[in-house]
Structure formats: C-alpha cells, structure tokens
Design a protein around this motif. Structure first.
Motif, PDB file in Angstrom:
ATOM      1  N   SER A   1       0.834  -1.211   0.000  1.00 45.24           N
ATOM      2  CA  SER A   1       0.000   0.000   0.000  1.00 45.24           C
ATOM      3  C   SER A   1       0.865   1.257   0.000  1.00 45.24           C
ATOM      4  CB  SER A   1      -0.942  -0.008   1.213  1.00 45.24           C
ATOM      5  OG  SER A   1      -0.233   0.133   2.420  1.00 45.24           O
ATOM      6  N   ILE A   2       2.017   1.203   0.694  1.00 42.69           N
ATOM      7  CA  ILE A   2       2.934   2.350   0.697  1.00 42.69           C
ATOM      8  C   ILE A   2       3.519   2.567  -0.688  1.00 42.69           C
ATOM      9  CG2 ILE A   2       5.137   3.204   1.604  1.00 42.69           C
ATOM     10  CD1 ILE A   2       4.469   1.777   4.247  1.00 42.69           C
ATOM     11  N   PHE A   3       3.925   1.489  -1.359  1.00 43.74           N
ATOM     12  CA  PHE A   3       4.484   1.593  -2.708  1.00 43.74           C
ATOM     13  C   PHE A   3       3.480   2.227  -3.661  1.00 43.74           C
ATOM     14  CE2 PHE A   3       8.122  -0.733  -1.502  1.00 43.74           C
ATOM     15  CZ  PHE A   3       9.019  -0.735  -2.570  1.00 43.74           C
ATOM     16  N   ILE A   4       2.240   1.771  -3.602  1.00 41.41           N
ATOM     17  CA  ILE A   4       1.211   2.320  -4.490  1.00 41.41           C
ATOM     18  C   ILE A   4       0.960   3.788  -4.159  1.00 41.41           C
ATOM     19  CG2 ILE A   4      -1.212   2.136  -5.192  1.00 41.41           C
ATOM     20  CD1 ILE A   4      -1.000  -0.892  -4.553  1.00 41.41           C
ATOM     21  N   ASN A   5       0.892   4.098  -2.879  1.00 37.25           N
ATOM     22  CA  ASN A   5       0.636   5.463  -2.421  1.00 37.25           C
ATOM     23  C   ASN A   5       1.701   6.427  -2.935  1.00 37.25           C
ATOM     24  OD1 ASN A   5      -0.409   7.645  -1.020  1.00 37.25           O
ATOM     25  ND2 ASN A   5       0.485   7.052   0.934  1.00 37.25           N
ATOM     26  N   ILE A   6       2.958   6.054  -2.782  1.00 37.86           N
ATOM     27  CA  ILE A   6       4.054   6.948  -3.158  1.00 37.86           C
ATOM     28  C   ILE A   6       4.196   7.075  -4.672  1.00 37.86           C
ATOM     29  CG2 ILE A   6       6.575   7.190  -3.053  1.00 37.86           C
ATOM     30  CD1 ILE A   6       6.474   6.048  -0.237  1.00 37.86           C
ATOM     31  N   ALA A   7       3.742   6.057  -5.399  1.00 38.84           N
ATOM     32  CA  ALA A   7       3.872   6.096  -6.862  1.00 38.84           C
ATOM     33  C   ALA A   7       2.840   7.001  -7.525  1.00 38.84           C
ATOM     34  CB  ALA A   7       3.747   4.682  -7.426  1.00 38.84           C
ATOM     35  N   VAL A   8       1.764   7.335  -6.815  1.00 37.01           N
ATOM     36  CA  VAL A   8       0.687   8.134  -7.416  1.00 37.01           C
ATOM     37  C   VAL A   8       1.183   9.468  -7.974  1.00 37.01           C
ATOM     38  CG1 VAL A   8      -1.462   9.368  -6.911  1.00 37.01           C
ATOM     39  CG2 VAL A   8      -1.159   7.019  -6.114  1.00 37.01           C
ATOM     40  N   PRO A   9       2.037  10.248  -7.250  1.00 37.00           N
ATOM     41  CA  PRO A   9       2.502  11.518  -7.822  1.00 37.00           C
ATOM     42  C   PRO A   9       3.191  11.366  -9.174  1.00 37.00           C
ATOM     43  CG  PRO A   9       3.010  11.436  -5.484  1.00 37.00           C
ATOM     44  CD  PRO A   9       2.501  10.079  -5.857  1.00 37.00           C
ATOM     45  N   TYR A  10       3.893  10.255  -9.382  1.00 37.64           N
ATOM     46  CA  TYR A  10       4.551  10.045 -10.679  1.00 37.64           C
ATOM     47  C   TYR A  10       3.515   9.927 -11.794  1.00 37.64           C
ATOM     48  CZ  TYR A  10       7.038   7.731 -14.483  1.00 37.64           C
ATOM     49  OH  TYR A  10       7.537   7.401 -15.710  1.00 37.64           O
ATOM     50  N   PHE A  11       2.465   9.136 -11.542  1.00 42.06           N
ATOM     51  CA  PHE A  11       1.454   8.912 -12.573  1.00 42.06           C
ATOM     52  C   PHE A  11       0.585  10.142 -12.800  1.00 42.06           C
ATOM     53  CE2 PHE A  11       2.273   4.525 -11.029  1.00 42.06           C
ATOM     54  CZ  PHE A  11       2.775   4.005 -12.206  1.00 42.06           C
ATOM     55  N   THR A  12       0.503  11.028 -11.794  1.00 42.65           N
ATOM     56  CA  THR A  12      -0.272  12.263 -11.961  1.00 42.65           C
ATOM     57  C   THR A  12       0.593  13.412 -12.471  1.00 42.65           C
ATOM     58  OG1 THR A  12       0.074  12.839  -9.622  1.00 42.65           O
ATOM     59  CG2 THR A  12      -1.936  11.614 -10.188  1.00 42.65           C
ATOM     60  N   GLY A  13       1.897  13.163 -12.624  1.00 37.93           N
ATOM     61  CA  GLY A  13       2.788  14.171 -13.178  1.00 37.93           C
ATOM     62  C   GLY A  13       3.140  15.290 -12.218  1.00 37.93           C
ATOM     63  N   SER A  14       3.031  15.063 -10.919  1.00 37.51           N
ATOM     64  CA  SER A  14       3.361  16.099  -9.931  1.00 37.51           C
ATOM     65  C   SER A  14       4.652  15.750  -9.206  1.00 37.51           C
ATOM     66  CB  SER A  14       2.223  16.262  -8.921  1.00 37.51           C
ATOM     67  OG  SER A  14       1.931  15.026  -8.295  1.00 37.51           O
ATOM     68  N   SER A  15       5.343  16.779  -8.711  1.00 31.43           N
ATOM     69  CA  SER A  15       6.573  16.558  -7.951  1.00 31.43           C
ATOM     70  C   SER A  15       6.225  16.276  -6.495  1.00 31.43           C
ATOM     71  CB  SER A  15       7.492  17.776  -8.046  1.00 31.43           C
ATOM     72  OG  SER A  15       6.855  18.914  -7.500  1.00 31.43           O
ATOM     73  N   MET A  16       7.189  15.742  -5.767  1.00 32.24           N
ATOM     74  CA  MET A  16       6.946  15.314  -4.392  1.00 32.24           C
ATOM     75  C   MET A  16       8.054  15.863  -3.508  1.00 32.24           C
ATOM     76  SD  MET A  16       6.348  11.403  -3.174  1.00 32.24           S
ATOM     77  CE  MET A  16       5.763  10.997  -1.539  1.00 32.24           C
ATOM     78  N   ASN A  17       7.680  16.417  -2.368  1.00 30.45           N
ATOM     79  CA  ASN A  17       8.695  16.888  -1.433  1.00 30.45           C
ATOM     80  C   ASN A  17       9.332  15.698  -0.738  1.00 30.45           C
ATOM     81  OD1 ASN A  17       9.802  18.012   1.257  1.00 30.45           O
ATOM     82  ND2 ASN A  17       9.392  19.828   0.029  1.00 30.45           N
ATOM     83  N   TYR A  18      10.656  15.675  -0.727  1.00 29.83           N
ATOM     84  CA  TYR A  18      11.355  14.498  -0.225  1.00 29.83           C
ATOM     85  C   TYR A  18      11.134  14.298   1.266  1.00 29.83           C
ATOM     86  CZ  TYR A  18      14.714  10.744  -0.809  1.00 29.83           C
ATOM     87  OH  TYR A  18      15.294   9.499  -0.890  1.00 29.83           O
ATOM     88  N   ILE A  19      10.911  15.372   2.000  1.00 30.42           N
ATOM     89  CA  ILE A  19      10.657  15.232   3.434  1.00 30.42           C
ATOM     90  C   ILE A  19       9.367  14.451   3.646  1.00 30.42           C
ATOM     91  CG2 ILE A  19      10.198  16.498   5.574  1.00 30.42           C
ATOM     92  CD1 ILE A  19      11.869  18.789   4.429  1.00 30.42           C
ATOM     93  N   GLY A  20       8.328  14.808   2.879  1.00 30.01           N
ATOM     94  CA  GLY A  20       7.078  14.069   2.976  1.00 30.01           C
ATOM     95  C   GLY A  20       7.239  12.617   2.574  1.00 30.01           C
TER      96      GLY A  20
END
Length: 691
Positions: free
Chosen positions: A551-570
C-alpha cells in the motif's frame, strides 16, 4: 496486574485529578515551547553548507543576499531613492542594485545589456537584499510598506515568515474541523452518545501532555508543530476504543462494573501495547535520520503515542468508572452495518485483487525510481498565495536567481583573482563581487574604506558574493553548486567554503537521500521483530509487512502517474508514518483470522474475519483519512499539505489491502504458515492432515 489495576480503580478520583492538573500545567508550558521555521537549521552539523554558514556568521557581520525585492514603474533616480529607503529599514544588513555592478554616470544603452536586465527591466527595479535572521517579520512588513502593493518580495525570509504567520492559525483551523468530524464518526460507530466524549477527552489530554512536555526539547520545527497533534489524535484513538469495547463485552456477562473494567484493562493491555509499540517504532525510526527534521518529528510523535498509551491504560479506566452510569443512560442502537454482504463480496474478489496488486507493484517500483522531488523551501508556498504570486511576478520579469558566498583563505591575491575570473566566466553567473574584482589586488588595504573591506575580507577569509541565473532547486542548480565547489577546490584545496540557499538545498538533497534506505530498514526491521514475538511466526510478519508495504508503494507512486513533484521530506516521513499507523489493521485482522480459523474451515474463514474486523478497521482508517485530508486541504504549506494527502490516501489503501489482499495471502499460504508458526492449531477439515 489484576491487583494493581483494582487498586488503581479504587484511587480513580485522585488519578483523574492528577491527570487534569498535569494537563493544566502542560497547557501553560505549551506557550513556552519555541517553534523553528527555518529548515536550514535542520541540516546535519557536518554538512559543508552548515560549516560554511557557521564560519560566515563568526567572520562576517552580514550574510548572503537572501531576498529579492521588485519595485515597478520607476526611473533610475527613483530606484536609487528606493534603495536608500530600503537600506534604512532595521534588519536590512546589505542591499545591492545595478549601481553596484556598473557606473550609472553613463547612458544605460552603452552598458552590457544582460547585466542591466538583471537589475532593471521595463521600468522595474530589482534589489538584492540581505535580511538578518532576527525580526524578519517586522523587517518584511516595513519593506512591504515602502514598495506598496504593486511591489513584490521573494526569498527564504519570505518563506520562513509565511510559515510563521500561517502555522498557528492553521493548526487552530484544522482542529476546529477535525474534532467535530471525528466526534460524528465516533457517534456513528459506538453504541452510546457519551462514549465519544470520553474518547475525545482522553486523547485531548494525551495531546496537551505531549505538547507541554515538548519543552524538554527546547524547540520543535513548525512541521512537527502543525502535524504532531493531528497525527497523534488519528493514530491513538483506537486504543481507547479497544479498551471500552472489551469493557462492554465483559459487562454483558453480568460482571460488576469495577471488576469488568479491571478485567478489561488486563485483557486488552497486551493488544493495546502491541498496537502502540508498532506505531512508536514507526515514528522512532525517523530519529535515525541525519537530517534533523526526522529526529525532531520522531521524538515528539513517539513520545505522543507513549503518552496516549499511558492515558488509555491509566486515566481512561479511572475516568470511565467515574461516569460509566452516563454511558448506560445514553445507550443507543448500533448504526454500523453488519458487513455480511461486503464480506462475501470481498471474499469473492480477493484473488482478482491479489493479481492486480502483484501487477501494480512492478510499475509502482519503477515509478518510485523516477519521481520528481523537491528538497527545500521553494515548494512550500501554496499556489495562489501572495508568496507564490510575488515569486512568479519577479521570475517572469527578471528570471530566477540565486546568491552564494564563496569564502577562501585571505592572502593569496593571485589565486583569488584567478578564481574570480573563472567563476565569472561560468554561463550561469550574472555577477561576482570580490575584493579582487571590486578593489583590485594592487591597492593596499589601508586605502580601502573599512566598511567596504570588512564586507569582503574578514576573520582570515575573503569572500566572493556570486549571483547566478538559476532556480532555487533543479538539476541545473545542483550541477552549478557542484561546479562552484570543484572550481574553488582547484585553487584552495579543502579550504574553500560555499554558503547560500542553493548550497543548503543541495546538501539537504544529499543528506536526506542517504537517509531513506536507513530509515525504512530500521522501521521494517523493528516492526518485523515485534510481529515475530507477537505471533511466534517466521512467515506471518512477512505477509503483514508485504500488505502494508504494498500500500505504501502504491501510495508513493501516485505523484509520478499524476505528473506532480513530491517533497522528499514528505516521502521520507510517510513511509514510517503509514507503516507504523496502519500495520495495526493487519495485526487486528490476522489475530481474528487465526481465532476464526481454529473454529471453522478455510473456505469460510476470510468472509467471517472481514465481517468481524471491517467495522474497527474502517473506523480507524476513516479517522486517519479525515485527519490527513484536513491537513492536506487546509494547510497552505506545500510539505504539510502533501504529507496530509499522502496520509489520507495511505490509510485508504492500507485498509483496502488488509481487508482484501491479506486474507488472500493467509488463505493461499496456509500450509507454509502452519509449518512456520509455533503452537498454531486450525480447524480439522475432513481428509486434511492437522499440524
């Protein structure tokens, strides 16, 4: 433990009074806890930019330019007047403009147009200002008064002040939403109108105790301040629910209230402590981070869960016994469905979901390796806010820019001149202010004005102030920082120091990227050990962790598929938070599955277990989802908002996978589980061998 619990309940009025008094004291102490809004302070002490900042603070009176101020519709003489007024603002240590780069006694048309356009374009003047750390709020307010609403301000002090102004008001606003919503959820999932009051009082006291005792740390980060109370509330509400559920269950056997509560504490203590311990370990794993925001959050959140366990096992039983008659008088029918149809439907599709999860994990793993990350403060301002609008207005007119201070040992004029020339030749560099460039190596120091000299030569160092046409963070920025350090290394081996916001972000990237594997390994390893002891099994911890980690892997992968960047701290925090907060769902489901499997055939067990646990898991997941959504939707800080969305989405994914994916694993690998689990006995089916 039964005797100790009975004694505790007899002394219930004194214990309740003690906790209430402690809450009042801690409520007062919360006012004394300092909040740090500068992310730079959380870099490791050994980071190159941290060392450079320490040296610069000791050697020089002023720091690197950290603020860009744009004034529109001004002539050159008017811009010079604005520069004088801005220089007089308390807290403005230094100010640079076009007149510091070229002579304004000649027509602008005869000057280098690229240099001119860096400072003056289409009637707009851009000033580069150094603002002191102390009193930044007041300094920025006075700058805003001078430049008016048409002007724009951008830079690290603006980001810091924005976080400072919004944090306190946003925490109050979040709580004003989350408390009524959670109260409504508890009303719908309990069988007494008064029980939700007990739950909220219990968790509220634990939160205040945690906030007050944060004084032992001296100060906490604004990220911890904003998220700590909400995450503690969402992650620890279950403990009190477990206790009162067991209390009501025992009372149905006509056991007197006092004895029923004593038994409830004894019988539920193990599951509550096991559940709490996994959450504590998940948060405590953050302490291993070199980037100090991890230990800051880890200590506070782990302490908060520990205090929640104490209040649940000591204060909650005593408070309940003081007012259990109100629970009896306010009983109502259950509003929760039986989940019988849901259980049957879920049981039917578990094989399909298992295949889907297995298929999804491959692209999700690949997506995580290609995520676009942000590491610094640049992504913290919400789109549409004044901070973001001002930054966009300046970047649109003048392009993005960053300032550096490159400090080298004083005394080698030839090396300093050569270094300055090579740096100035870099295509990204807009200007270099150094002793060699500004004064000239042939002029003795005694002929240089002292104010000008101490800005460049001080404390045994000479300083090159560099302005570059680069964004605060990007691959180009990181490559430029690396080039600057390598260039300085050629002339001053192991003695050059680079300071500046981009250097800080570069070191932040290098630090927290190295932290990720370590933090995840500690969290997974420690929780696996707890599960191993809890279940006396080698394989069950693997299946539980596989469910939550999927579930964590799927959760974290969502920003990639939506084309958004992710803050590394989060990204770092959610891995530990989601694991620690939702592995409880898997523990609850597995415990009940093993109990049911001892009494029924394998075919019937998944549906029965889903029916038994869906209410508790969905209630807990709903609380965590609501808490995350409120963080995500209300916070104007990019890191906190994104963390909230990750928490909410992670809670939903974990609940779904525990109710659908985990039963499929337990059923499919039952023979292996039997062989690798101690003292495990399943229902004897016809023709089946029993282990």
């Amino acid at each position: 433990m039964q005797k100790l619990t009975t004694w505790m309940l007899k002394a219930r009025y004194g214990i309740v009074a003690f906790f209430l008094a402690a809450t009042v004291v801690c409520g007062a102490l919360t006012m004394l806890v300092s909040v740090n809004y500068d992310m730079v302070d959380y870099l490791p002490d050994e980071a190159p930019s941290t060392i450079a900042l320490d040296v610069m603070d000791n050697a020089y009176e002023t720091a690197v330019p950290n603020l860009r101020v744009m004034v529109p519709d001004v002539s050159i003489p008017q811009a010079l007047e604005y520069k004088e007024r801005l220089a007089q603002v308390p807290g403005v240590d230094d100010i640079l403009w076009l007149d510091d780069q070229v002579s304004l006694t000649v027509p602008l048309e005869t000057l280098d147009q690229e240099t001119v356009s860096d400072w003056y374009s289409d009637g707009c003047a851009l000033f580069s200002i150094t603002v002191a750390e102390e009193g930044q709020l007041e300094t920025l307010e006075q700058i805003r008064q001078i430049i008016g609403d048409g002007g724009a301000i951008s830079g690290n002090p603006m980001d810091t002040v924005n976080a400072q102004v919004t944090t306190s008001s946003e925490v109050k606003r979040m709580m004003s939403y989350i408390i009524p919503i959670l109260f409504l959820i508890l009303l719908l999932t309990t069988t007494s109108w008064f029980e939700p009051v007990l739950f909220m009082v219990n968790v509220g006291i634990a939160i205040v105790l945690n906030m007050g005792t944060n004084l032992i740390f001296g100060e906490i980060s604004f990220i911890t301040q904003t998220t700590g109370a909400i995450l503690q509330l969402a992650c620890s509400m279950d403990y009190a629910i477990f206790l009162l559920d067991r209390f009501e269950e025992i009372r149905k056997e006509n056991v007197p209230p006092m004895e029923a509560m004593a038994q409830a504490v004894v019988k539920s203590a193990s599951s509550i402590l096991s559940s709490g311990l996994t959450t504590v370990v998940g948060f405590a794993a953050l302490i291993a981070m070199r980037f100090k925001i991890g230990p800051d959050m880890g200590f506070v959140l782990a302490k908060g869960i520990g205090l929640s366990l104490i209040t649940t096992l000591i204060f909650m039983p005593c408070l309940t016994m003081c007012c259990y008659r109100l629970i009896d008088k306010t009983m109502h029918r259950s509003f929760m469905p039986t989940f019988e149809r849901t259980a049957r439907a879920t049981s039917r599709i578990k094989s399909f979901v298992t295949i889907m999860v297995a298929v999804l994990l491959i692209p999700c793993c690949l997506a995580q390796q290609n995520l676009s990350f942000q590491y610094g403060m640049s992504g913290m301002a919400a789109p549409g806010s004044q901070v973001a609008n001002d930054r966009d207005a300046i970047n649109e007119k003048f392009g993005e820019s960053a300032s550096f201070a490159l400090m080298v040992p004083e005394g080698n004029s030839a090396a300093e001149k050569a270094l300055s020339e090579e740096v100035k030749a870099l295509p990204q560099v807009a200007s270099v202010i150094s002793y060699a460039e500004t004064v000239g190596s042939s002029i003795p120091d005694q002929y240089v004005p002292p104010d000008q000299l101490k800005e460049l030569n001080s404390g045994g160092y000479t300083r090159l102030v560099i302005t570059a046409r680069i964004p605060p963070e990007s691959p180009e920025t990181f490559a430029f920082v690396k080039t600057l350090r390598q260039t300085a290394q050629k002339y001053y081996p192991d003695s050059a120091l680079l300071a500046g916001e981009c250097a800080n972000v570069y070191d932040m990237k290098e630090t927290i990227t190295a932290d990720s594997v370590k933090v995840n390994a500690i969290a997974i390893g420690a929780i696996a050990l707890i599960l191993l002891v809890n279940f006396h099994s080698i394989t069950l911890p693997f299946f539980l962790l596989l469910t939550i980690e999927s579930s964590i892997f799927i959760n974290i992968a969502v920003p990639y598929f939506t084309g958004s960047s992710m803050n590394y701290i989060g990204y770092l925090i959610i891995s530990s938070v989601q694991l620690g907060a939702t592995v409880d769902y898997a523990i609850l489901f597995t415990n009940r599955y093993l109990e049911n499997r001892a009494q029924m055939p394998r075919k019937l067990c998944p549906a029965k277990t889903i029916q038994d646990t869906a209410g508790s898991i969905l209630t807990s997941g709903g609380i965590l989802t609501v808490a995350g959504l409120i963080l995500g939707l209300i916070s104007t800080n990019g890191v906190i908002s994104q963390l909230g969305i990750l928490v909410a989405r992670g809670a939903v994914l974990s609940a779904i996978l525990v109710l659908v994916f985990l039963p499929a694993l337990l059923t499919a690998f039952e023979p292996l589980i039997l062989r690798t689990t101690r003292k495990l006995h399943f229902y004897q089916e016809k023709g089946a061998a029993q282990t």
